[in-house]
Design a protein around this motif. Structure first.
Motif, PDB file in Angstrom:
ATOM      1  N   THR A  39       0.828  -1.206   0.000  1.00  0.00           N
ATOM      2  CA  THR A  39       0.000   0.000   0.000  1.00  0.00           C
ATOM      3  C   THR A  39       0.858   1.249   0.000  1.00  0.00           C
ATOM      4  OG1 THR A  39      -1.743  -1.182   1.223  1.00  0.00           O
ATOM      5  CG2 THR A  39      -1.825   1.216   1.243  1.00  0.00           C
ATOM      6  N   THR A  96       2.177   1.853  -3.462  1.00  0.00           N
ATOM      7  CA  THR A  96       1.205   2.464  -4.373  1.00  0.00           C
ATOM      8  C   THR A  96       0.996   3.937  -4.056  1.00  0.00           C
ATOM      9  OG1 THR A  96      -0.643   1.793  -2.937  1.00  0.00           O
ATOM     10  CG2 THR A  96      -0.020   0.291  -4.705  1.00  0.00           C
ATOM     11  N   ARG A 150     -15.682  -7.358  -7.771  1.00  0.00           N
ATOM     12  CA  ARG A 150     -15.027  -8.591  -7.329  1.00  0.00           C
ATOM     13  C   ARG A 150     -14.101  -8.329  -6.156  1.00  0.00           C
ATOM     14  NH1 ARG A 150     -11.398 -12.765 -11.045  1.00  0.00           N
ATOM     15  NH2 ARG A 150     -10.828 -14.176  -9.339  1.00  0.00           N
ATOM     16  N   VAL A 151     -13.368  -7.208  -6.213  1.00  0.00           N
ATOM     17  CA  VAL A 151     -12.472  -6.859  -5.104  1.00  0.00           C
ATOM     18  C   VAL A 151     -13.261  -6.647  -3.821  1.00  0.00           C
ATOM     19  CG1 VAL A 151     -10.847  -5.137  -4.257  1.00  0.00           C
ATOM     20  CG2 VAL A 151     -10.760  -5.847  -6.640  1.00  0.00           C
ATOM     21  N   ASP A 170     -14.644 -10.005  -2.553  1.00  0.00           N
ATOM     22  CA  ASP A 170     -13.588 -10.839  -1.962  1.00  0.00           C
ATOM     23  C   ASP A 170     -13.237 -10.377  -0.549  1.00  0.00           C
ATOM     24  OD1 ASP A 170     -13.494 -12.322  -4.231  1.00  0.00           O
ATOM     25  OD2 ASP A 170     -11.663 -11.416  -5.035  1.00  0.00           O
ATOM     26  N   MET A 210      -6.081  -5.128   0.718  1.00  0.00           N
ATOM     27  CA  MET A 210      -6.395  -5.872  -0.497  1.00  0.00           C
ATOM     28  C   MET A 210      -7.233  -5.036  -1.457  1.00  0.00           C
ATOM     29  SD  MET A 210      -8.237  -9.596  -0.829  1.00  0.00           S
ATOM     30  CE  MET A 210      -9.763  -9.036  -0.080  1.00  0.00           C
ATOM     31  N   ILE A 218      -4.916  -2.051  -2.880  1.00  0.00           N
ATOM     32  CA  ILE A 218      -3.830  -2.474  -3.767  1.00  0.00           C
ATOM     33  C   ILE A 218      -4.376  -3.006  -5.088  1.00  0.00           C
ATOM     34  CG2 ILE A 218      -1.980  -4.159  -4.062  1.00  0.00           C
ATOM     35  CD1 ILE A 218      -1.396  -3.902  -1.092  1.00  0.00           C
ATOM     36  N   ARG A 219      -5.406  -3.842  -5.033  1.00  0.00           N
ATOM     37  CA  ARG A 219      -5.909  -4.452  -6.259  1.00  0.00           C
ATOM     38  C   ARG A 219      -6.531  -3.423  -7.186  1.00  0.00           C
ATOM     39  NH1 ARG A 219      -9.219  -9.853  -5.152  1.00  0.00           N
ATOM     40  NH2 ARG A 219      -9.307  -9.714  -7.428  1.00  0.00           N
ATOM     41  N   ILE A 220      -7.267  -2.477  -6.648  1.00  0.00           N
ATOM     42  CA  ILE A 220      -7.873  -1.452  -7.493  1.00  0.00           C
ATOM     43  C   ILE A 220      -6.797  -0.527  -8.055  1.00  0.00           C
ATOM     44  CG2 ILE A 220      -9.389   0.559  -7.521  1.00  0.00           C
ATOM     45  CD1 ILE A 220     -11.205  -0.833  -5.579  1.00  0.00           C
ATOM     46  N   THR A 259      -3.569  -1.093  -8.474  1.00  0.00           N
ATOM     47  CA  THR A 259      -2.716  -1.808  -9.413  1.00  0.00           C
ATOM     48  C   THR A 259      -3.418  -2.006 -10.747  1.00  0.00           C
ATOM     49  OG1 THR A 259      -1.649  -2.978  -7.585  1.00  0.00           O
ATOM     50  CG2 THR A 259      -1.388  -3.905  -9.782  1.00  0.00           C
ATOM     51  N   SER A 260      -4.688  -2.343 -10.714  1.00  0.00           N
ATOM     52  CA  SER A 260      -5.453  -2.537 -11.942  1.00  0.00           C
ATOM     53  C   SER A 260      -5.524  -1.255 -12.750  1.00  0.00           C
ATOM     54  CB  SER A 260      -6.861  -3.029 -11.609  1.00  0.00           C
ATOM     55  OG  SER A 260      -7.629  -3.182 -12.787  1.00  0.00           O
TER      56      SER A 260
END
Length: 321
Positions: free
Chosen positions: A34, A37, A216-217, A220, A260, A263-265, A267-268
């Motif tokens: 994090t 990012t 989805r993020v 999850d 989570m 980071i996932r959003i 990074t995407s």
């Protein structure tokens, strides 16, 4: 004294400490991710301060919790092993111990912070105070039940310690678990529904669909947190001392769920921007848009005079902040 699950309380304490240490290690790695990012190719003035503060608080609380857990374990197995009446098993069953009360107070704060973040995200996406009135009321219920449970831990009598699940302490703990699960599920449901409706309207008129897996993020993260809370509620319903183990594990899980999502959003979105920039087939018009908006929002209103989302808010690059 042996727990109803057939596992001595001292063994349960060791088990929860080891498992929490593993999850804490994952949370530290995700916290570093994090931070990366936040800082990668960005100036300090571009840092999203609300998310930075929340990330720092989650890290501090989870770190403090595992330190208190280690001290609690050391007291029971080393310092008071031969002097506490009943030995280590009775020590770890004693909910009035200062270290036990402190770690549950930290757990309450971590839960309130995690639920508050979800409610805040819900407000950012809906842009309406009315939508979060019920979640806020439920959050206050979580706070009240958490404070009461911690207080009654410190004031527990011998009879309440021996009959934890059937005492008023157990009732407050059950209320706390049920209320935080309901609050989290309601807020996440409202958030996911709003994003789904906006994306559906936008995709109906856009020539290309964006591939950011926002829903989805969120799902999850909600499933991870809800599974931990659900396991705690099941343990309580079965009068199983696995509840003590799950109570320690939820603290790093709250941090992991938050990191989570971010980071996932992030990074995407960074990957999409990079691909759009280096793709050979990118048109001059698209390049001009990318230069004007180097970090495009997840959801934007298309340039169509016949299309309107009313007061639908934009979901910005930083996840819901």
């Amino acid at each position: 004294m042996v727990s109803l699950s057939g596992i001595p309380m001292d063994a349960a304490a060791v088990m929860s400490s080891v498992l929490e240490g593993i999850l804490y290690g994952f949370s530290v790695l995700m916290c570093l991710g994090t931070v990366w990012t936040f800082t990668y190719k960005r100036h300090m003035q571009d840092v999203n301060r609300p998310i930075a503060v929340v990330a720092a608080l989650l890290f501090v609380l989870s770190t403090t919790h595992i330190i208190v857990v280690i001290i609690h374990l050391e007291h029971g197995l080393v310092d008071y092993r031969d002097t506490f009446p009943g030995g280590p098993v009775a020590f770890f069953a004693d909910v009035t111990q200062n270290t036990f009360v402190i770690k549950n107070a930290i757990y309450t704060l971590q839960t309130l912070l995690g639920d508050g973040v979800v409610i805040y995200r819900c407000y950012i996406v809906w842009q309406s105070v009315w939508v979060i009135i019920l979640p806020c009321i439920m959050w206050c219920g979580v706070a009240a039940s958490g404070v009461c449970s911690v207080y009654y831990f410190s004031q527990a009598s011998v009879a309440e310690i021996e009959n934890f699940f059937g005492s008023r302490i157990g009732h407050w703990v059950a209320t706390f678990l049920a209320s935080t699960l309901a609050t989290n599920m309601l807020s996440t449901g409202l958030l996911a529904y709003r994003i789904w409706t906006i994306e559906r309207k936008v995709s109906a008129v856009c020539t290309t669909k964006r591939k950011v897996p926002v829903l989805r993020v969120l799902i999850d993260a909600a499933v991870l947190y809800s599974a931990a809370l659900g396991s705690s509620i099941i343990c309580f319903a079965l009068w199983n001392d696995g509840l003590y183990v799950m109570g320690d594990l939820i603290v790093p899980i709250v941090s992991i769920a938050f990191y989570m999502v971010f980071i996932r959003i992030a990074t995407s979105q960074n990957n999409q921007h990079y691909l759009s920039t280096v793709r050979g087939g990118t048109t001059e018009t698209e390049r001009g848009k990318l230069q004007q908006h180097p970090m495009q929002p997840l959801i934007h209103r298309p340039n169509d005079s016949n299309f309107s989302l009313g007061d639908s808010p934009k979901v910005e690059t930083h996840p819901f902040a």
